[in-house]
Design a protein around this motif. Structure first.
Motif, PDB file in Angstrom:
ATOM      1  N   PHE A  28       0.992  -1.086   0.160  1.00  0.00           N
ATOM      2  CA  PHE A  28      -0.080   0.056   0.110  1.00  0.00           C
ATOM      3  C   PHE A  28       0.819   1.370   0.052  1.00  0.00           C
ATOM      4  N   PHE A  29       1.987   1.316   0.783  1.00  0.00           N
ATOM      5  CA  PHE A  29       2.689   2.470   0.887  1.00  0.00           C
ATOM      6  C   PHE A  29       3.865   2.397  -0.047  1.00  0.00           C
ATOM      7  N   LYS A  30       4.222   1.163  -0.687  1.00  0.00           N
ATOM      8  CA  LYS A  30       5.228   1.234  -1.712  1.00  0.00           C
ATOM      9  C   LYS A  30       4.710   1.344  -3.102  1.00  0.00           C
ATOM     10  N   ARG A  31       3.444   1.557  -3.506  1.00  0.00           N
ATOM     11  CA  ARG A  31       3.040   1.495  -4.782  1.00  0.00           C
ATOM     12  C   ARG A  31       3.201   2.676  -5.539  1.00  0.00           C
ATOM     13  N   GLU A  32       3.536   2.726  -6.924  1.00  0.00           N
ATOM     14  CA  GLU A  32       3.474   3.909  -7.653  1.00  0.00           C
ATOM     15  C   GLU A  32       2.527   4.173  -8.583  1.00  0.00           C
ATOM     16  N   LYS A  33       1.989   3.022  -9.189  1.00  0.00           N
ATOM     17  CA  LYS A  33       0.932   3.098 -10.234  1.00  0.00           C
ATOM     18  C   LYS A  33      -0.412   3.106  -9.248  1.00  0.00           C
ATOM     19  N   ARG A  34      -1.587   3.753  -9.740  1.00  0.00           N
ATOM     20  CA  ARG A  34      -2.713   3.513  -9.252  1.00  0.00           C
ATOM     21  C   ARG A  34      -2.861   4.207  -7.849  1.00  0.00           C
ATOM     22  N   THR A  35      -2.567   5.361  -7.552  1.00  0.00           N
ATOM     23  CA  THR A  35      -2.520   6.157  -6.228  1.00  0.00           C
ATOM     24  C   THR A  35      -3.824   6.741  -6.207  1.00  0.00           C
TER      25      THR A  35
END
Length: 58
Positions: A28-35
């Motif tokens: 959840f905190f690491k994602r770069e796409k679909r924020t």
């Protein structure tokens, strides 16, 4: 003997729930796409049951 195995499986269930919740929260905190906010709600919807299980709330 059966009570022992029931206890082992019970605690193993909570350990697995904690591991899954950890990876959900980490991604959840690491994602770069679909924020988008919608994806935040979906992540929260997926994480809540695992966190409740780890906290022994049914």
């Amino acid at each position: 003997m059966l009570v022992f195995w029931q206890t082992v499986i019970h605690y193993l269930y909570f350990v697995i729930a904690a591991i899954i919740a950890f990876f959900f929260i980490k991604n959840f905190f690491k994602r770069e796409k679909r924020t988008n906010l919608v994806y935040d709600i979906v992540y929260a919807y997926c994480v809540i049951p695992f966190v409740l299980r780890v906290l022994f709330v049914k």
